[in-house]
Design an enzyme around this catalytic site. Sequence first.
Site, PDB file in Angstrom:
ATOM      1  N   HIS A 110      -4.310  -5.625  -1.579  1.00 47.35           N
ATOM      2  CA  HIS A 110      -4.938  -5.342  -0.293  1.00 47.35           C
ATOM      3  C   HIS A 110      -5.884  -6.446   0.185  1.00 47.35           C
ATOM      4  CE1 HIS A 110      -3.443  -1.278  -1.007  1.00 47.35           C
ATOM      5  NE2 HIS A 110      -3.836  -0.930   0.206  1.00 47.35           N
ATOM      6  N   SER A 155       0.831  -1.195   0.000  1.00 43.15           N
ATOM      7  CA  SER A 155       0.000   0.000   0.000  1.00 43.15           C
ATOM      8  C   SER A 155       0.872   1.254   0.000  1.00 43.15           C
ATOM      9  CB  SER A 155      -0.950  -0.034   1.202  1.00 43.15           C
ATOM     10  OG  SER A 155      -1.962   0.940   1.085  1.00 43.15           O
ATOM     11  N   GLU A 197      -1.774  -2.156  -8.302  1.00 44.40           N
ATOM     12  CA  GLU A 197      -3.010  -2.500  -7.598  1.00 44.40           C
ATOM     13  C   GLU A 197      -3.456  -1.271  -6.823  1.00 44.40           C
ATOM     14  OE1 GLU A 197      -3.617  -3.229  -3.973  1.00 44.40           O
ATOM     15  OE2 GLU A 197      -1.769  -2.131  -3.571  1.00 44.40           O
TER      16      GLU A 197
END
Length: 334
Positions: free
Chosen positions: A302, A112, A234
């Site tokens: 995630h 992230s 992503e």
Amino acid sequence: MIFPKALSIGDKIGFFSPSSPATVFAPNRFSRAKAYLERQGFELVEGSLTGCSDSYRSGSIQARAEELNQLIRDPSIRCIMSTIGGNNSNSLLPYIDYEALRKDPKIIVGYSDVTALLLGIYAQTGLVTFYGPALVASFGEFPPLVDETFQSFLDILCSEKSEYQYVMPERWTDVKVDWETQNTAKPVFSNEWAFLGCGKITGRIIGGNLNTMAGIWGSRYMPEIHSGDILMIEDSLKGIETVERSFAHLKACGVFDKVGAIVLGKHELFDDRGTNRSPLDVLLEVLHGQNMPIFYGFDSCHTHPMLVTPIGVQACIDFDNQVFQLQSPWLSGK
């Protein structure tokens, strides 16, 4: 290229909070995650901001940088893992002790917002970094999903292999729950990967969280995209309009004219704004017919379970046989 040493059971894993204060807002999940890794035989060493909070972050920029540098400079710590992401890890980049990492390479793992650190460290030192689980967010989950995440952690970070073929998890989830009251495993969905292309594409893996990369794009902390790279991207909790903007940014920067293929991870709780379109649909629209092999649905993202992906190493996507594998070393000997 610099390779950290493979991790061994019994080694010390230091954890730090480069952005959000997860050890404060999710104390039950934090405690469960720490206990899980300790049961697997690792010794956990807490960063100096553990239990600290400054509203949206764990501490000041300098305090967060110092927390990371203390772990980098500790020769007994062999792996440094983030507790979670957030929004401001890029603030630390000018203050990291890159020379200490060159002298004593360690496994750096997270995902992230930690993408900024993974790519920045790789760009500044050549050290292979790892897009993989964060302590609280990943190892605070319940079995069987947490066990699958840990198995990937072992397969990649405790291995001296120079090749590895990823296996698709049978099930996955992005169901949202209250972390502090959760006491059972999340509901799961049947998994599916899609390979849109033909032949074999071999190249360097580069990328991570797409929204985070915008915070370092054009800086010396964003590795230059090379011809033939495999771009892994992503995102999480974004609306379709934001995803379109992010993909269009890559196109405007000429990224799609350079890379050999794209690995598009699952998007946690994607909001299609009632369009019934997926992130893949958006990417294909932005590409506008441009030939681009795409591997869609990869579980290094995630969602749970999470597979570990080394940044900066050679990989191959065999679209005909639907195989994704690593093809160059990512660790040195133990």
